[in-house]
Design an enzyme around this catalytic site. Structure first.
Site, PDB file in Angstrom:
ATOM      1  N   ALA A  17       0.852  -1.204   0.000  1.00 55.25           N
ATOM      2  CA  ALA A  17       0.000   0.000   0.000  1.00 55.25           C
ATOM      3  C   ALA A  17       0.883   1.247   0.000  1.00 55.25           C
ATOM      4  CB  ALA A  17      -0.921  -0.016   1.214  1.00 55.25           C
ATOM      5  N   GLY A  18       1.887   1.243  -0.849  1.00 57.48           N
ATOM      6  CA  GLY A  18       2.788   2.395  -0.942  1.00 57.48           C
ATOM      7  C   GLY A  18       2.299   3.364  -1.996  1.00 57.48           C
ATOM      8  N   GLY A  21       0.945   1.388  -5.134  1.00 58.95           N
ATOM      9  CA  GLY A  21      -0.216   0.593  -4.727  1.00 58.95           C
ATOM     10  C   GLY A  21      -1.422   1.456  -4.380  1.00 58.95           C
ATOM     11  N   ASP A  40      -0.805  -4.734   3.184  1.00 57.86           N
ATOM     12  CA  ASP A  40       0.575  -4.307   3.434  1.00 57.86           C
ATOM     13  C   ASP A  40       1.048  -4.916   4.743  1.00 57.86           C
ATOM     14  OD1 ASP A  40       2.261  -1.667   2.176  1.00 57.86           O
ATOM     15  OD2 ASP A  40       2.884  -2.319   4.181  1.00 57.86           O
ATOM     16  N   VAL A 125       4.837  -5.614 -10.226  1.00 58.87           N
ATOM     17  CA  VAL A 125       5.305  -4.238 -10.455  1.00 58.87           C
ATOM     18  C   VAL A 125       6.674  -4.019  -9.796  1.00 58.87           C
ATOM     19  CG1 VAL A 125       4.760  -1.792 -10.038  1.00 58.87           C
ATOM     20  CG2 VAL A 125       2.919  -3.371 -10.601  1.00 58.87           C
ATOM     21  N   ARG A 158       6.906   6.852 -21.544  1.00 61.68           N
ATOM     22  CA  ARG A 158       7.993   7.833 -21.363  1.00 61.68           C
ATOM     23  C   ARG A 158       8.553   8.252 -22.716  1.00 61.68           C
ATOM     24  NH1 ARG A 158      10.341   4.974 -15.847  1.00 61.68           N
ATOM     25  NH2 ARG A 158       9.125   6.331 -14.466  1.00 61.68           N
ATOM     26  N   HIS A 182      13.355  -4.061 -18.111  1.00 63.27           N
ATOM     27  CA  HIS A 182      13.096  -2.736 -17.529  1.00 63.27           C
ATOM     28  C   HIS A 182      14.373  -2.313 -16.803  1.00 63.27           C
ATOM     29  CE1 HIS A 182      10.829   0.527 -15.864  1.00 63.27           C
ATOM     30  NE2 HIS A 182      10.929   0.111 -14.616  1.00 63.27           N
TER      31      HIS A 182
END
Ligand code: TXD
Length: 313
Positions: A17-18, A21, A40, A125, A158, A182
């Protein structure tokens, strides 16, 4: 009685839950795509964010459920599980510096989450992205089509943004192709990037293209340096959102994403960024573009660096 809501809403669990998230949970609920469970390890954090989000949605008239929890039982029977748990980069760090610590987090959270949602699609992710996606696949025991890594949509956006800035035109008319891992060896492909169908190689000088490609490769680091505390999250959460949406709504969209390769591009037993078709079953198809010899060699160099990290683990 006639029920207004007599169907089961799709359920998306976001672990971590950052910044990414929380933002992703907001997008999913705001678009009325699915109920969201934010999970989290930090006590109180997901609960606090979920309450704040629920109140935000009250103001803007959305009614999806958002639950914050530290208990995996609340994630049971999710349709999609997105993993954003882990450390982000600080200035001067490469994504690979996160390898060991994030690997142990991925192992733990994937095992716990998949045990309760064995039919879910897993969207990774956490960085270093391609390696964490491979690891998540191994730990989960899922068929490879049901494990996908998000990065290509962000990297392509990007490149698209920088081309739009250079030409002074809308991003809406620009399509870009970015392949590979990535990381520093990602492969933006100018030849297959177009403005309304016209390759950018006909619209921009070689010097300008080389500059935009380099800026795209360093797109994440540029933001890490500016923020000084944490990494990008608006665009990453937007990118994760469109992938979740392609899965939940079974849209058969074509996006660049880290997918399992079984001989495509001459590569096997690796997850790496390639164009894929995405729907309710996960990766429905890996699309194999015709590459020049130089492009293929660059793609193999990117794969070799991912493989090196996988071997390290
Ligand atoms: O293109 C891409 N794939 C990326 C990847 C784009 C942007 C960010 N990228 C990576 O996502 C980044 O390098 C990180 O590895 C993750 C998450 O980035 P974010 O910016 O959201 O990091 P935060 O804000 O630090 O949030 C991470 C959360 C935080 O709340 C921790 O408490 C939680 O993860 N965390 C855990 N949750 C559950 N279980 C465990 N074990 C755990 N450990 C940390």
């Amino acid at each position: 009685p006639t029920q207004i809501k007599d169907y089961r809403s799709p359920k998306v669990t976001v672990i971590g839950a950052g910044n990414v998230g929380g933002m992703l949970a907001q997008r999913i609920a705001k678009q009325n795509l699915a109920d969201v469970v934010l999970c989290d390890v930090v006590q109180g954090k997901p609960q606090g964010i979920a309450l704040d989000l629920a109140q935000a949605h009250t103001i803007s008239n959305h009614d999806r459920q958002i639950i914050g929890t530290n208990d995996y039982n609340d994630t049971k029977d999710s349709d999609v599980i997105v993993i954003t748990a882990g450390l982000p980069r600080k200035e001067g760090m490469s994504r690979n510096d996160l390898l060991k610590i994030n690997a142990s987090i991925i192992k733990e959270v994937v095992q716990k989450a998949i045990a309760l949602s064995p039919n879910a699609i897993l969207l990774i992710v956490t960085n270093p992205l391609d390696v964490m996606t491979y690891l998540a696949w191994q730990v989960s025991g899922l068929p490879p089509q049901r494990v996908i890594g998000m990065a290509g949509v962000l990297d392509a956006a990007r490149f698209q943004t920088f081309i739009a800035m250079e030409l002074g035109i809308s991003t809406a008319d620009i399509y870009t192709t970015v392949l590979g891992g990535h990381g520093d060896l990602m492969l933006p492909l100018p030849r297959l990037s177009t403005v309304n169908g016209v390759p950018i190689t006909e619209l921009l000088s070689e010097e300008a293209i080389a500059r935009l490609v380099e800026r795209t490769r360093n797109g994440g680091a540029e933001i890490v340096k500016l923020l000084q505390n944490g990494s990008a999250y608006f665009a990453p959460s937007a990118a994760a959102y469109v992938m979740v949406e392609a899965i939940i709504s079974d849209r058969h969209r074509i996006y660049p994403a880290a997918a399992h390769l079984t001989g495509e591009y001459g590569l096997k037993d690796i997850f790496m960024g390639v164009p894929v078709q995405i729907g309710r079953q996960g990766v429905e198809k890996v699309i194999e573009l015709k590459l020049t010899e130089d492009e293929l060699a660059a793609l193999h160099a990117s794969a070799a660096s991912i493989q090196k990290s996988i071997d390290l683990l």
